[in-house]
Design an enzyme around this catalytic site. Structure first.
Site, mmCIF file in Angstrom:
data_model
loop_
_atom_site.group_PDB
_atom_site.id
_atom_site.type_symbol
_atom_site.label_atom_id
_atom_site.label_comp_id
_atom_site.label_asym_id
_atom_site.label_seq_id
_atom_site.Cartn_x
_atom_site.Cartn_y
_atom_site.Cartn_z
ATOM 1 N N HIS A 1 15.473 -17.760 -86.897
ATOM 2 C CA HIS A 1 16.386 -17.615 -88.024
ATOM 3 C C HIS A 1 17.382 -18.777 -88.133
ATOM 4 O O HIS A 1 17.421 -19.506 -89.125
ATOM 5 C CB HIS A 1 17.170 -16.306 -87.892
ATOM 6 C CG HIS A 1 16.328 -15.095 -87.730
ATOM 7 N ND1 HIS A 1 15.647 -14.500 -88.776
ATOM 8 C CD2 HIS A 1 16.059 -14.338 -86.636
ATOM 9 C CE1 HIS A 1 14.998 -13.443 -88.345
ATOM 10 N NE2 HIS A 1 15.231 -13.307 -87.045
ATOM 11 N N ASP A 2 18.241 -18.909 -87.123
ATOM 12 C CA ASP A 2 19.399 -19.803 -87.226
ATOM 13 C C ASP A 2 19.053 -21.284 -87.335
ATOM 14 O O ASP A 2 19.737 -22.027 -88.052
ATOM 15 C CB ASP A 2 20.347 -19.565 -86.046
ATOM 16 C CG ASP A 2 20.882 -18.143 -86.030
ATOM 17 O OD1 ASP A 2 20.871 -17.488 -87.092
ATOM 18 O OD2 ASP A 2 21.301 -17.673 -84.959
ATOM 19 N N PHE B 1 21.141 -8.341 -90.185
ATOM 20 C CA PHE B 1 22.112 -8.092 -89.124
ATOM 21 C C PHE B 1 23.452 -8.787 -89.337
ATOM 22 O O PHE B 1 24.516 -8.155 -89.283
ATOM 23 C CB PHE B 1 21.523 -8.506 -87.765
ATOM 24 C CG PHE B 1 22.483 -8.379 -86.621
ATOM 25 C CD1 PHE B 1 22.765 -7.143 -86.060
ATOM 26 C CD2 PHE B 1 23.126 -9.507 -86.098
ATOM 27 C CE1 PHE B 1 23.657 -7.020 -85.003
ATOM 28 C CE2 PHE B 1 24.012 -9.391 -85.049
ATOM 29 C CZ PHE B 1 24.284 -8.150 -84.497
ATOM 30 N N ASN B 2 23.458 -10.103 -89.551
ATOM 31 C CA ASN B 2 24.727 -10.841 -89.629
ATOM 32 C C ASN B 2 25.636 -10.306 -90.726
ATOM 33 O O ASN B 2 26.851 -10.191 -90.538
ATOM 34 C CB ASN B 2 24.472 -12.336 -89.869
ATOM 35 C CG ASN B 2 24.004 -13.059 -88.633
ATOM 36 O OD1 ASN B 2 24.137 -12.565 -87.508
ATOM 37 N ND2 ASN B 2 23.436 -14.244 -88.821
ATOM 38 N N ASN C 1 25.715 -11.189 -81.803
ATOM 39 C CA ASN C 1 24.577 -10.951 -80.922
ATOM 40 C C ASN C 1 25.028 -10.355 -79.588
ATOM 41 O O ASN C 1 24.311 -9.572 -78.978
ATOM 42 C CB ASN C 1 23.813 -12.248 -80.676
ATOM 43 C CG ASN C 1 22.983 -12.662 -81.882
ATOM 44 O OD1 ASN C 1 22.496 -11.830 -82.625
ATOM 45 N ND2 ASN C 1 22.837 -13.961 -82.070
ATOM 46 N N ASP D 1 27.008 -17.223 -82.732
ATOM 47 C CA ASP D 1 27.134 -16.119 -81.771
ATOM 48 C C ASP D 1 25.957 -16.155 -80.794
ATOM 49 O O ASP D 1 25.144 -15.249 -80.756
ATOM 50 C CB ASP D 1 27.224 -14.762 -82.490
ATOM 51 C CG ASP D 1 26.008 -14.455 -83.356
ATOM 52 O OD1 ASP D 1 25.295 -15.401 -83.759
ATOM 53 O OD2 ASP D 1 25.749 -13.260 -83.610
ATOM 54 N N THR E 1 26.107 -19.119 -88.224
ATOM 55 C CA THR E 1 24.817 -18.494 -87.935
ATOM 56 C C THR E 1 24.998 -17.113 -87.302
ATOM 57 O O THR E 1 24.059 -16.564 -86.728
ATOM 58 C CB THR E 1 23.963 -19.387 -87.010
ATOM 59 O OG1 THR E 1 24.702 -19.702 -85.820
ATOM 60 C CG2 THR E 1 23.572 -20.670 -87.722
ATOM 61 N N ASP F 1 20.675 -19.108 -82.177
ATOM 62 C CA ASP F 1 21.904 -19.919 -82.337
ATOM 63 C C ASP F 1 21.883 -21.104 -81.375
ATOM 64 O O ASP F 1 22.246 -22.227 -81.734
ATOM 65 C CB ASP F 1 23.155 -19.096 -82.026
ATOM 66 C CG ASP F 1 23.286 -17.851 -82.860
ATOM 67 O OD1 ASP F 1 24.060 -17.869 -83.827
ATOM 68 O OD2 ASP F 1 22.636 -16.849 -82.522
#
Length: 311
Positions: free
Chosen positions: A240-241, A165-166, A39, A10, A124, A15
């Site tokens: 993160h991703d 979040f995800n 996102n 996203d 992701t 990402d």
């Protein structure tokens, strides 16, 4: 032999960087890119994936849009983190090609059927598209080698006190994925918050003389602004991703444990919490490898080497 993967994302600054890292390494073969709402809205994340692939000159990769909202609730977006476009900061080209005329889960199913070996799924963003794939095509589970995802936490959340979040965006989809029986590697906040990019690292990337590295430096300079809030206690911005791609490329950079992870789908207080049984209290069989630590300097070196490949 290259490892076949499908990116479900996203974009989103991190990402986009994960996609750039994946496509820099011939040991990974990206079969398709699918987009989830998260996102930003589905239309914007799709456009961003097409823009990044256009920048990279990889218009040969098929792209498909996924669900516009979570399975059982309304969409929540993170425009306060990623901006109005979802990729605010760099000047990116307009897409030079279009998405294929099929939903994300159908494109994934097509690629799974066609692959000579099981495929690794790398989501992701929220797990809506993956859950729909598993629900609509259960016969294809043996065609999936593993799911290496960014999401969740063994500790505290970042969107609510309990939830990352995800997972919070679509906890019902996450529950389907974590109960699927498919091997899972969970890159949660415990490890991604250690994969921080500091100001000196951004300058190192800025010094790499190619347009992709300059784009990544622009992405990072925008992304770091949100994470400068003292409440986070960060020295830089957590990527993160890209941890998913780094684990596929250099798993020796990481430490983790095999344990059972359950998803909270109903509590108004802890909705989206990943309940990680680190000490085997429940006696339930492990369903995920939960990553808990990363060699930060090794991670940054891998990112820099990835960007040098675009020279």
């Amino acid at each position: 032999m290259s490892l076949p993967i499908i990116l479900d994302c996203d974009p989103g600054h991190d990402d986009a960087i994960a996609m750039i890292m994946a496509l820099a390494h011939p040991q990974l073969k990206v079969l398709a890119v699918t987009t989830s709402a998260g996102n930003q809205t589905q239309a914007k994340t799709l456009n961003n994936a097409l823009r990044i692939l256009t920048l990279l000159g990889r218009t040969d990769i098929e792209v498909a849009a996924g669900a516009s909202k979570p399975l059982n609730r309304e969409l929540i977006i993170a425009d306060n983190v990623h901006g109005e476009s979802g990729l605010d900061g760099p000047k990116l080209p307009d897409p030079s090609f279009a998405a294929v005329n099929m939903p994300a889960w159908e494109l994934m199913a097509t690629k799974l059927r066609a692959s000579a070996v099981p495929v690794t799924l790398v989501p992701t963003g929220p797990l809506t598209n993956i859950a729909l794939l598993l629900t609509l095509y259960p016969e294809l589970k043996p065609n999936i080698a593993q799911i290496v995802l960014m999401g969740g936490a063994a500790g505290v959340g970042n969107w609510t006190p309990a939830a990352e979040f995800n997972i919070y965006v679509d906890p019902h989809a996450a529950d389907i994925v974590f109960t699927s029986g498919i091997p899972i590697v969970m890159c949660g906040l415990d490890v991604t918050h250690q994969a921080q990019i500091l100001d000196a690292d951004v300058q190192r990337i800025r010094a790499i003389d190619n347009k992709v590295a300059q784009c990544v430096a622009d992405l990072l300079e925008f992304f770091v602004v949100y994470h400068k809030d003292p409440k986070w206690g960060f020295d830089g911005a957590p990527l993160h991703d890209p941890c998913t791609i780094a684990w596929l490329l250099e798993p020796q950079l990481f430490q983790g444990i095999d344990c059972h992870v359950a998803i909270e789908t109903s509590s108004p207080l802890t909705l989206g919490m990943t309940v990680v049984d680190r000490f085997q209290i429940t006696g339930r069989k492990a369903n995920a490898k939960v990553l808990l630590a990363v060699d930060r300097l090794g991670f940054v070196d891998l990112l820099a080497r990835s960007l040098l490949a675009y020279g």
